[in-house]
Motif scaffolding. Structure first.
Motif, PDB file in Angstrom:
ATOM      1  N   GLU A 205       0.611  -1.249   0.004  1.00  7.64           N
ATOM      2  CA  GLU A 205       0.093   0.077  -0.075  1.00  7.64           C
ATOM      3  C   GLU A 205       0.995   1.335   0.022  1.00  7.64           C
ATOM      4  O   GLU A 205       0.650   2.091  -0.783  1.00  7.64           O
ATOM      5  CB  GLU A 205      -1.002  -0.057   1.256  1.00  7.64           C
ATOM      6  N   ARG A 206       1.815   1.272   0.728  1.00  9.77           N
ATOM      7  CA  ARG A 206       2.790   2.342   0.888  1.00  9.77           C
ATOM      8  C   ARG A 206       3.419   2.525  -0.340  1.00  9.77           C
ATOM      9  O   ARG A 206       3.715   3.582  -0.864  1.00  9.77           O
ATOM     10  CB  ARG A 206       3.595   2.321   2.049  1.00  9.77           C
ATOM     11  N   THR A 207       3.906   1.495  -1.063  1.00 10.99           N
ATOM     12  CA  THR A 207       4.717   1.415  -2.348  1.00 10.99           C
ATOM     13  C   THR A 207       3.792   2.016  -3.363  1.00 10.99           C
ATOM     14  O   THR A 207       4.268   2.858  -4.206  1.00 10.99           O
ATOM     15  CB  THR A 207       5.126  -0.001  -2.633  1.00 10.99           C
ATOM     16  N   ARG A 208       2.483   1.461  -3.324  1.00 10.26           N
ATOM     17  CA  ARG A 208       1.611   2.284  -4.499  1.00 10.26           C
ATOM     18  C   ARG A 208       1.523   3.856  -4.315  1.00 10.26           C
ATOM     19  O   ARG A 208       1.238   4.379  -5.214  1.00 10.26           O
ATOM     20  CB  ARG A 208       0.341   1.621  -4.229  1.00 10.26           C
ATOM     21  N   ARG A 209       1.127   4.103  -3.011  1.00  6.46           N
ATOM     22  CA  ARG A 209       0.858   5.689  -2.756  1.00  6.46           C
ATOM     23  C   ARG A 209       2.425   6.448  -3.080  1.00  6.46           C
ATOM     24  O   ARG A 209       2.127   7.295  -3.806  1.00  6.46           O
ATOM     25  CB  ARG A 209       0.781   5.740  -1.167  1.00  6.46           C
ATOM     26  N   ILE A 210       3.470   5.781  -2.910  1.00  6.54           N
ATOM     27  CA  ILE A 210       4.821   6.443  -3.185  1.00  6.54           C
ATOM     28  C   ILE A 210       4.740   6.472  -4.746  1.00  6.54           C
ATOM     29  O   ILE A 210       4.958   7.788  -5.361  1.00  6.54           O
ATOM     30  CB  ILE A 210       6.155   5.714  -2.806  1.00  6.54           C
ATOM     31  N   LEU A 211       4.532   5.572  -5.468  1.00  3.87           N
ATOM     32  CA  LEU A 211       4.562   5.407  -6.756  1.00  3.87           C
ATOM     33  C   LEU A 211       3.331   6.455  -7.515  1.00  3.87           C
ATOM     34  O   LEU A 211       3.506   7.191  -8.695  1.00  3.87           O
ATOM     35  CB  LEU A 211       4.464   4.039  -7.595  1.00  3.87           C
ATOM     36  N   GLY A 212       2.192   6.397  -6.732  1.00  5.46           N
ATOM     37  CA  GLY A 212       1.048   7.049  -7.289  1.00  5.46           C
ATOM     38  C   GLY A 212       1.279   8.584  -7.300  1.00  5.46           C
ATOM     39  O   GLY A 212       0.342   9.247  -8.061  1.00  5.46           O
ATOM     40  N   ASP A 213       2.220   9.208  -6.647  1.00 10.41           N
ATOM     41  CA  ASP A 213       2.542  10.537  -6.647  1.00 10.41           C
ATOM     42  C   ASP A 213       3.531  10.855  -7.516  1.00 10.41           C
ATOM     43  O   ASP A 213       3.792  12.036  -7.541  1.00 10.41           O
ATOM     44  CB  ASP A 213       2.853  10.982  -5.205  1.00 10.41           C
ATOM     45  N   MET A 214       3.985  10.046  -8.290  1.00 10.35           N
ATOM     46  CA  MET A 214       4.804  10.260  -9.308  1.00 10.35           C
ATOM     47  C   MET A 214       4.329   9.989 -10.822  1.00 10.35           C
ATOM     48  O   MET A 214       3.214   9.500 -10.961  1.00 10.35           O
ATOM     49  CB  MET A 214       6.125   9.314  -9.139  1.00 10.35           C
ATOM     50  N   SER A 215       4.923  10.645 -11.701  1.00 13.35           N
ATOM     51  CA  SER A 215       4.660  10.075 -13.315  1.00 13.35           C
ATOM     52  C   SER A 215       5.827  10.081 -14.193  1.00 13.35           C
ATOM     53  O   SER A 215       6.930  10.777 -13.749  1.00 13.35           O
ATOM     54  CB  SER A 215       3.592  11.346 -13.574  1.00 13.35           C
ATOM     55  N   GLY A 216       5.525   9.797 -15.232  1.00 11.37           N
ATOM     56  CA  GLY A 216       6.804   9.685 -16.294  1.00 11.37           C
ATOM     57  C   GLY A 216       7.910   8.702 -15.958  1.00 11.37           C
ATOM     58  O   GLY A 216       7.781   7.964 -15.240  1.00 11.37           O
ATOM     59  N   MET A 217       8.924   9.332 -16.359  1.00 14.71           N
ATOM     60  CA  MET A 217      10.375   8.613 -16.242  1.00 14.71           C
ATOM     61  C   MET A 217      10.627   8.495 -14.714  1.00 14.71           C
ATOM     62  O   MET A 217      11.253   7.552 -14.284  1.00 14.71           O
ATOM     63  CB  MET A 217      11.353   9.421 -16.769  1.00 14.71           C
ATOM     64  N   LYS A 218      10.246   9.692 -13.890  1.00 22.46           N
ATOM     65  CA  LYS A 218      10.522   9.408 -12.479  1.00 22.46           C
ATOM     66  C   LYS A 218      10.115   8.231 -11.833  1.00 22.46           C
ATOM     67  O   LYS A 218      10.562   7.493 -11.137  1.00 22.46           O
ATOM     68  CB  LYS A 218      10.196  10.721 -11.942  1.00 22.46           C
ATOM     69  N   ALA A 219       8.377   7.982 -12.269  1.00 20.48           N
ATOM     70  CA  ALA A 219       7.797   6.969 -11.609  1.00 20.48           C
ATOM     71  C   ALA A 219       8.437   5.549 -12.272  1.00 20.48           C
ATOM     72  O   ALA A 219       8.288   4.644 -11.217  1.00 20.48           O
ATOM     73  CB  ALA A 219       6.343   6.991 -12.259  1.00 20.48           C
ATOM     74  N   ARG A 220       8.668   5.569 -13.280  1.00 21.76           N
ATOM     75  CA  ARG A 220       9.307   4.210 -13.857  1.00 21.76           C
ATOM     76  C   ARG A 220      10.717   3.805 -13.216  1.00 21.76           C
ATOM     77  O   ARG A 220      10.828   2.665 -12.834  1.00 21.76           O
ATOM     78  CB  ARG A 220       9.338   4.098 -15.284  1.00 21.76           C
ATOM     79  N   LEU A 221      11.339   4.863 -13.098  1.00 21.37           N
ATOM     80  CA  LEU A 221      12.704   4.780 -12.455  1.00 21.37           C
ATOM     81  C   LEU A 221      12.585   4.168 -10.852  1.00 21.37           C
ATOM     82  O   LEU A 221      13.221   3.447 -10.358  1.00 21.37           O
ATOM     83  CB  LEU A 221      13.626   5.864 -12.427  1.00 21.37           C
ATOM     84  N   SER A 222      11.462   4.929 -10.202  1.00 18.62           N
ATOM     85  CA  SER A 222      11.441   4.618  -8.931  1.00 18.62           C
ATOM     86  C   SER A 222      10.750   3.186  -8.831  1.00 18.62           C
ATOM     87  O   SER A 222      10.935   2.253  -8.008  1.00 18.62           O
ATOM     88  CB  SER A 222      10.355   5.470  -8.301  1.00 18.62           C
ATOM     89  N   ALA A 223       9.903   2.900  -9.520  1.00 17.47           N
ATOM     90  CA  ALA A 223       9.292   1.337  -9.633  1.00 17.47           C
ATOM     91  C   ALA A 223      10.591   0.399  -9.911  1.00 17.47           C
ATOM     92  O   ALA A 223      10.410  -0.604  -9.337  1.00 17.47           O
ATOM     93  CB  ALA A 223       8.311   1.362 -10.837  1.00 17.47           C
ATOM     94  N   ALA A 224      11.310   0.697 -10.780  1.00 16.70           N
ATOM     95  CA  ALA A 224      12.439  -0.045 -10.946  1.00 16.70           C
ATOM     96  C   ALA A 224      13.267  -0.463  -9.757  1.00 16.70           C
ATOM     97  O   ALA A 224      13.751  -1.512  -9.372  1.00 16.70           O
ATOM     98  CB  ALA A 224      13.337   0.402 -11.977  1.00 16.70           C
ATOM     99  N   LEU A 225      13.513   0.855  -9.048  1.00 18.06           N
ATOM    100  CA  LEU A 225      14.373   0.627  -7.917  1.00 18.06           C
ATOM    101  C   LEU A 225      13.786   0.115  -6.708  1.00 18.06           C
ATOM    102  O   LEU A 225      14.329  -0.915  -6.109  1.00 18.06           O
ATOM    103  CB  LEU A 225      14.755   2.001  -7.465  1.00 18.06           C
ATOM    104  N   LEU A 226      12.322   0.337  -6.629  1.00 17.03           N
ATOM    105  CA  LEU A 226      11.681  -0.413  -5.605  1.00 17.03           C
ATOM    106  C   LEU A 226      11.557  -2.086  -5.741  1.00 17.03           C
ATOM    107  O   LEU A 226      11.592  -2.922  -4.977  1.00 17.03           O
ATOM    108  CB  LEU A 226      10.247  -0.006  -5.545  1.00 17.03           C
TER     109      LEU A 226
END
Length: 334
Positions: free
Chosen positions: A72-93
């Protein structure tokens, strides 16, 4: 530098353990370490114990960190981002989730159903089985830190690039309807105590051990056979670095298999030791972990054929290109 090398040799490469196993086999059982049987048994016992020790320590540590990032926390973190930043954060997570490809799919479903962009969820799906913190240490223990860091960085690039291409393709209509309409629970996470986190971490260690121990034994067994029983000339003739087909062949061979990175590393180690190109061995390892047939069958249940084909094509081409690059520049790493 000398202190770092000593710590690396003793704590990661476990030279002390290799010496201890050798002493037990030579003095305790009277075995000749120069014979195929003795060398194979040493390879098997040493690698199995080393991998299990490292796994216990690493998975416990990673799971402790992971306890701060529930889905749930991971989803909220990613939900606040968009674009390349979100994809990079998802890969890092994805690197802090020590999951195989099949275990990552339920999280992929949860993230997709919660409304996260498809490119973000696929960046996570590629990264999670392919690159994790445990693989960094295990690669360094078997090869070296240069190879380990290069592998992780190139794996993250593949995850982000794959997510970006899938995002640009606008493939949302090829996700099964039940995934998009699955209920999402948004329950506040209770604050965990240190005892709670320790119990969670040990549970993760136990769970992952149950899932991977057999693959580790099989992988180390295959590695021992390759290292000591199959003539190097045969392996080099088939998968030698100078053969243009070696990387695609290694990738193709890896797809039907199913194992975690922990089980494929000993095979990659043995292949490199027998003259196979570093990129060829890594391509095999990446194909097994990211493109295993069981995970593709599971993924087919949640996405339609065009999206599955695009995912498979992007990752396959990426792995082959990475294999060729590592073969071409292997002199920088070994």
């Amino acid at each position: 530098m000398e202190l770092f090398k000593w710590l690396n040799d003793q704590l990661l490469r476990m030279d002390w353990l290799a010496w201890l196993v050798r002493v037990l086999l030579e003095d305790g059982l009277g075995m000749d370490m120069s014979s195929r049987t003795g060398a194979s048994l040493h390879f098997f016992i040493f690698d199995v114990i080393k991998i299990f020790i490292l796994l216990s320590v690493l998975i416990f540590s990673i799971s402790w960190v992971q306890s701060y990032f529930p889905p749930e926390r991971t989803r909220r973190i990613l939900g606040d981002m968009s674009g390349m930043k979100a994809r990079l954060s998802a890969a890092l997570l994805g690197t802090i989730t020590p999951f195989c490809s099949c275990s990552s799919i339920p999280l992929f479903i949860g993230f997709t159903s919660s409304g996260l962009p498809l490119g973000v969820t696929f960046a996570f799906l590629i990264s999670s089985p392919l690159v994790d913190l445990a693989s960094v240490i295990l690669l360094a223990s078997i090869f070296n830190w240069t190879i380990s860091i290069a592998y992780v960085l190139i794996g993250l690039v593949l995850a982000v690039l794959g997510g970006t291409l899938i995002s640009r393709a606008k493939m949302e209509r090829y996700v099964e309807a039940f995934v998009l309409h699955s209920p999402v629970l948004d329950i506040a996470q209770a604050e965990l105590t240190r005892g709670d986190r320790a119990r969670f971490a040990w549970t993760q260690v136990s769970d992952i051990f149950r899932r991977v121990w057999l693959y580790v034994l099989i992988g180390v067994g295959i590695g021992a056979a390759i290292h000591n029983w199959i003539p190097a000339a045969w392996i080099e003739a088939l998968l030698g670095q100078n053969n243009w087909w070696s990387v695609p062949l290694a990738t193709l061979v890896g797809v039907p298999m199913y194992a975690d990175i922990f089980g494929t590393l000993p095979i990659a180690e043995a292949l490199v030791g027998q003259g196979v190109g570093l990129g060829t061995a890594l391509a095999f390892m990446m194909a097994v972990t990211a493109l295993s047939l069981p995970s593709l069958i599971m993924l087919k249940k949640v996405v339609k054929a065009p999206l599955l084909a695009l995912f498979f094509g992007i990752v396959t081409v990426g792995i082959v290109l990475i294999g060729y690059l590592f073969n071409a520049f292997s002199y920088l790493f070994i």
